[in-house]
Design an enzyme around this catalytic site. Structure first.
Site, PDB file in Angstrom:
ATOM      1  N   TYR A 101      44.772  33.886  45.820  1.00 17.17           N
ATOM      2  CA  TYR A 101      44.643  33.143  47.079  1.00 17.17           C
ATOM      3  C   TYR A 101      44.018  31.795  46.758  1.00 17.17           C
ATOM      4  CZ  TYR A 101      42.907  31.520  51.544  1.00 17.17           C
ATOM      5  OH  TYR A 101      42.672  30.751  52.641  1.00 17.17           O
ATOM      6  N   GLU A 189      46.907  26.231  52.829  1.00 19.48           N
ATOM      7  CA  GLU A 189      46.653  27.527  52.194  1.00 19.48           C
ATOM      8  C   GLU A 189      47.883  28.056  51.460  1.00 19.48           C
ATOM      9  OE1 GLU A 189      44.568  31.024  54.440  1.00 19.48           O
ATOM     10  OE2 GLU A 189      46.722  31.392  54.517  1.00 19.48           O
TER      11      GLU A 189
END
Ligand code: GDP
Ligand code: MN
Length: 380
Positions: A101, A189
């Site tokens: 991530y 993101e």
């Protein structure tokens, strides 16, 4: 404004972040053609503005173009968390060896952006943050200094990235940071950023949220707004240049100024009520704008009373009163309304509303209490 995955990926690609080859489609036959072009093995990905599409069945890995078409038919007929799927992204399938991530988000508490990275990518990052907070690293970015090389290396170390991939990882983060700054994003993101079977980094998912207040200087991005996923009332409000946000209560509010909107909601709470919305007509609103705003409030069937709380400065109370009258003649409003008009042209405003069927109140406390009891079905 949230961007769809495929739009976010296009932005990331412009900043040198590697993304899978892919195209967007609206029908399953298009999906088949794209899958053939991409060599057969593809992922069919629903384009809706919610997380957890994978878990909801909105992301399927197809081995053949026929299978891709079949999955697309199913996905294009789905609703995910209440949102209809109108488009799918068809990406070439990537073999994953590890998922990470990475994201950059505004940290309001520290008043600066923060780079968040984790070796536990792919799944719900909020869940990781709760259950295994040690698996998430946060690196604050001083907006004047920007993202420094040592910080990016620290991120690579923090997620246990193999040394051979540091260089390309740093390029990805640099691209993400640049995209975040250039787009006036509040979030950029990648979840997951993966190592593929050829040992390269690829962004398999992408999410960008743009600060609405900056849209005036991103005319190209404004066109990307996905109308399907916004409240119809919010879209309508945007057309008239008023700010409307739907809330959970049953008292429709019309006010001028965000500060007054918040004070109004607070005082309704104080007296045991709850606002159905936050509607700010802004400064100097015309009667047409006021009438349009009332219609928007009335489109919410949960509304049991309406509280109009106007502090006349640049906004003139008589203009607001005319708007209220205009809308109520038009709509034959049956819902009780409490009107509090104070300030510029207050007397003229009250004159206009004199014969109309409203409850007016002088103080904010009186008005709020009335709106609350009317919403509960009591007679004024
Ligand atoms: P989200 O569930 O809405 O966050 O959607 P994502 O785009 O992140 O996809 C969810 C999961 O599907 C990812 O974490 C991957 O594990 C998997 N996935 C997505 N694309 C591919 C792909 O090309 N190949 C493989 N094997 N898995 C994929
Ligand atoms: Mn994801």
């Amino acid at each position: 404004m949230k961007l769809q995955e495929y739009q976010s990926k296009q932005i990331f690609a412009r900043y040198g972040i590697p993304i899978p080859k892919g195209r967007i489609a609206g029908t399953s036959s298009e999906v088949k053609l794209i899958a053939e072009e991409l060599g057969g093995r593809v992922v069919v990905k629903s384009q809706v503005l919610v997380g957890g599409r994978g878990k909801a069945g909105g992301i399927r890995l197809a081995k053949t173009p026929e299978e891709a078409q079949e999955f697309a038919t199913a996905i294009l007929g789905m609703e995910i968390k209440g949102l209809p799927v109108r488009k799918v992204l068809v990406d070439e399938a990537v073999s994953i060896t590890k998922e990470f991530y990475i994201g950059i988000v505004n940290d309001r508490v520290h008043q600066m952006p923060v780079l968040i990275a984790s070796g536990a990518g792919g799944m719900d990052i909020e869940e990781v943050a709760q259950k295994n907070p040690e698996k998430i690293i946060r690196i604050h970015i001083d907006p004047l200094l920007g993202l420094c090389d040592f910080q990016m290396r620290n991120a690579a170390i923090g997620i246990d990235l193999p040394r051979g991939l540091w260089k390309s990882f740093i390029e990805v983060i640099k691209g993400l940071w640049k995209a975040y700054v250039d787009c006036d994003a509040t979030l950029a993101e990648i979840n997951p950023l993966v190592i593929n079977s050829e040992n390269h980094l690829v962004a398999l998912d992408a999410k960008v949220i743009i600060d609405d207040n900056s849209l005036f200087r991103h005319s190209d991005l404004g066109d990307l707004r996905d109308m399907d996923s916004d409240e119809p009332a919010e879209i309508e409000a945007r057309k008239f240049g008023v700010t409307f946000i739907k809330m959970n209560g049953n008292i429709g509010c019309m006010v001028n100024g965000a500060g007054l909107a918040m004070a109004t909601m607070d005082i309704l709470n104080l007296f045991g009520g709850e606002a159905a919305n936050f509607l700010d007509i802004g400064g100097g609103a015309t009667s047409e704008k006021v009438a349009a705003s009332l219609k928007i409030i009335l489109s919410d069937h949960k509304v049991k009373s309406i509280f109009i709380n106007i502090f006349g400065g640049i906004t003139r109370c008589d203009e607001v009163a005319k708007g209220i009258l205009l809308a109520s003649n038009d709509l034959k409003i049956k819902i009780p309304m409490v009107v509090r008009l104070i300030g510029t042209n207050q007397a003229e405003g009250q004159q206009i509303l004199q014969n109309a069927n409203f409850t007016s109140a002088d103080t904010l406390a009186q008005a709020a209490q009335l709106a609350v009891s009317l919403a509960k079905g009591k007679k004024s």
